[in-house]
Structures are given as C-alpha cells and as structure tokens.
Write an enzyme that holds these catalytic residues in place. Structure first.
Site, mmCIF file in Angstrom:
data_model
loop_
_atom_site.group_PDB
_atom_site.id
_atom_site.type_symbol
_atom_site.label_atom_id
_atom_site.label_comp_id
_atom_site.label_asym_id
_atom_site.label_seq_id
_atom_site.Cartn_x
_atom_site.Cartn_y
_atom_site.Cartn_z
ATOM 1 N N LYS A 55 0.451 -0.956 -0.398
ATOM 2 C CA LYS A 55 -0.239 0.039 -0.174
ATOM 3 C C LYS A 55 0.723 1.012 -0.171
ATOM 4 C CE LYS A 55 -3.894 1.749 1.740
ATOM 5 N NZ LYS A 55 -5.405 1.630 2.760
ATOM 6 N N ASP A 72 -5.446 1.884 8.250
ATOM 7 C CA ASP A 72 -5.925 1.323 8.115
ATOM 8 C C ASP A 72 -4.893 -0.056 8.879
ATOM 9 O OD1 ASP A 72 -4.713 0.993 5.800
ATOM 10 O OD2 ASP A 72 -6.033 -0.809 5.263
ATOM 11 N N GLU A 139 -9.336 1.813 11.528
ATOM 12 C CA GLU A 139 -9.964 1.850 10.834
ATOM 13 C C GLU A 139 -11.565 0.963 11.124
ATOM 14 O OE1 GLU A 139 -10.393 2.423 5.985
ATOM 15 O OE2 GLU A 139 -11.029 0.573 6.613
ATOM 16 N N ILE A 153 -16.385 -12.264 -0.444
ATOM 17 C CA ILE A 153 -15.510 -13.113 -1.402
ATOM 18 C C ILE A 153 -15.454 -11.953 -2.613
ATOM 19 C CG2 ILE A 153 -17.194 -14.463 -3.310
ATOM 20 C CD1 ILE A 153 -19.246 -15.279 -1.623
ATOM 21 N N GLU A 154 -15.729 -10.961 -3.028
ATOM 22 C CA GLU A 154 -15.068 -10.598 -3.577
ATOM 23 C C GLU A 154 -13.752 -10.123 -3.641
ATOM 24 O OE1 GLU A 154 -14.136 -5.677 -6.452
ATOM 25 O OE2 GLU A 154 -13.577 -6.708 -3.896
ATOM 26 N N HIS A 155 -13.490 -9.514 -2.872
ATOM 27 C CA HIS A 155 -12.268 -9.552 -2.100
ATOM 28 C C HIS A 155 -11.338 -10.969 -2.601
ATOM 29 C CE1 HIS A 155 -8.052 -8.718 0.571
ATOM 30 N NE2 HIS A 155 -8.752 -7.624 1.009
#
Ligand code: 0O2
Ligand code: 0O2
Length: 205
Positions: A55, A72, A139, A153-155
């Site tokens: 990141k 985060d 966060e 699921i998307e992750h």
C-alpha cells in the site's frame, strides 16, 4: 527504513485487542438489557507487513508519514444485521470518549464503483504502553452480513486474480452487490412490518 516492524506494530496490536474487547462488550450489554443488539459480531486485525509495504508503494506513502496516512494498519470490522444498525453503531462510537472520529466515509449511501458498501470510520485511539501513552489511528468498517458476504468473496476473487478480474465478471460482481443490497432492504422492511404488527397487537390487548 523501519527495521523493527514488530515494535512499530506493537501499539496497533494492543489497540486492536483492546478495541475488540470494548466493542464486543457493547453487544453483551445490549443482550443483557434488550432483546436485540445492533452489533452482531466484531473482528479485528493488524495489517500484515507485506500489505503495508504494497500500500505504501501504491499510494506513494513514505515512512515518515505512514502513521498519519495509512489509516487501516489497525482494522476493526463491526458486522450488523440491518442497514439501520450501521448508523446506530456509528452514533454509539461518536459518543465514546475513548475513540475520536477523525474521518468518515459513507460507502453505504455512496457505494464504490466496484459495488462495495460499508461505512468506514477512522478513529484516534490512545494505548498506554510501558513508555507512556501512544496515539494511533484505526479504521472501523461497519457493514451488514450481506455486505460482508459480498466484500469477502469479491476481495478473495480480486486477490486470486491479482486485481485482473475480467470486465464481464466485474460487472456481474457489481450487479450482485445490488442484489445483496436489495436483500438488506427486504430484511429491513420485514423487521419494520413485524414491529408494526407487534405494536398494534399490544395496543389491542
Ligand atoms: P479474532 O482475532 O480471532 O477475534 P476470539 O476473540 O475470536 O478468540 P470468540 O469471541 O469466542 O473469541 O470468537 P467467536 O465469536 O467465536 O468468533 C471467531 C471469529 O470468527 C471472530 O473473529 C469472529 O468475529 C469471526 N466470525 C466470522 N463470522 C462470524 C459469525 O457469523 N458469527 C460470529 N459470532 N463470529 C463470526 P476473527 O476474525 O477470527 O478474529
Ligand atoms: P484489507 O485489510 O485487505 O481489507 P485504498 O486506497 O482503497 O486501499 P483507502 O482510501 O485508504 O484505501 O480507504 P478506504 O477505501 O476507505 O478503505 C480501504 C478498505 O476498504 C480496503 O482495505 C477494503 O477492506 C475495503 N474496500 C474498499 N473497496 C473495496 C472493494 O471494492 N471491495 C472490497 N472487497 N473491499 C473494499 P484493503 O487495503 O483492501 O485491506
């Protein structure tokens, strides 16, 4: 260069453990005094070092600014049953004296292009270490079970395909996020109708 990641991450690890206990405690209190709790369950994690480094590169964050700019590193997730509970939980946190909200992002009303929905709050939190108090940012993501189902699921699909999910699949994911949100809305309506029926019955009795 951060050489000692373990020491750097220590206050974040302490914060995550403390905040998990405090937020789970709220659920216990609700269930002790009321029939339902806006909080279903709470999870938390410290961002793994590899994800922090990735990141930093992606967002061009240098080490001197990591504490303010990477919000985060300490991450908490509060899962609720109904969309309305999200806002109730946000207000609960707003009124606490041990967590100060410094930023809010309402991806429930304004979902991301991917279809992602959740309410993000960035809080300032103080941990007491052996060498004194230490302020960190954490966060908190507040979302329904249905939003959590979709995001999980998307992750993992994005991770598996290294962010290269084909456009037609991305479109299907986006429309499945809408289906998930419709399910949330239907559940809220069902609850509201049941509540109305109950209050009507108790008036009649
Ligand atoms: P972490 O770091 O393990 O908390 P625990 O603190 O988890 O060791 P507890 O409270 O007995 O102790 O665990 P619980 O409530 O059985 O939850 C185990 C993990 O699964 C928790 O977090 C939960 O938040 C998470 N979880 C995922 N789905 C559900 C669900 O549908 N219901 C409940 N109750 N928990 C769920 P982590 O992420 O493992 O973290
Ligand atoms: P993790 O721990 O793997 O979940 P960004 O630049 O997008 O990384 P920003 O602007 O600092 O982040 O904050 P934002 O967008 O408020 O929050 C980022 C986090 O929100 C992500 O963390 C996810 O947890 C979640 N999120 C945001 N968009 C999506 C999305 O489209 N799908 C899913 N599944 N989750 C999303 P990380 O960095 O992925 O970490």
């Amino acid at each position: 260069m951060i050489k000692d990641w373990k020491s750097f991450l220590l206050p974040y690890a302490v914060a995550v453990e403390e905040m998990k206990v405090k937020l789970r405690e709220l659920r216990k209190q609700y269930l002790q005094y009321e029939e339902e709790s806006p909080i279903e369950f709470v999870t938390g994690r410290v961002k793994p070092v590899d994800s922090i480094k990735e990141k930093m590169q992606r967002r061009h964050i240098d080490e001197q600014h990591i504490e303010e700019e990477m919000q985060d590193i300490a991450g908490l997730r509060i899962i609720v049953q109904f969309v309305e509970d999200i806002y109730e939980v946000v207000e609960l946190i707003r009124h606490r004296e041990d967590m100060t909200i410094v930023e809010e992002r309402d991806y429930v009303k304004y979902n991301k292009a991917s279809g992602y929905r959740s309410y993000h709050i960035v809080v300032e939190y103080t941990v007491e270490l052996v060498n004194g108090p230490h302020k960190i940012l954490a966060e908190i993501q507040v979302r329904t079970m249905s939003m959590n189902f979709w995001a999980t699921i998307e992750h993992s699909l994005n991770y598996k395909y290294q962010g290269q999910v084909p456009p037609d699949v991305a479109k299907r994911l986006e429309s499945s996020a809408e289906v998930a949100f419709q399910l949330d809305q239907e559940m809220s309506e069902i609850r509201s109708e049941l509540r109305q029926n109950n209050s009507q019955e108790s008036k009649n009795n």
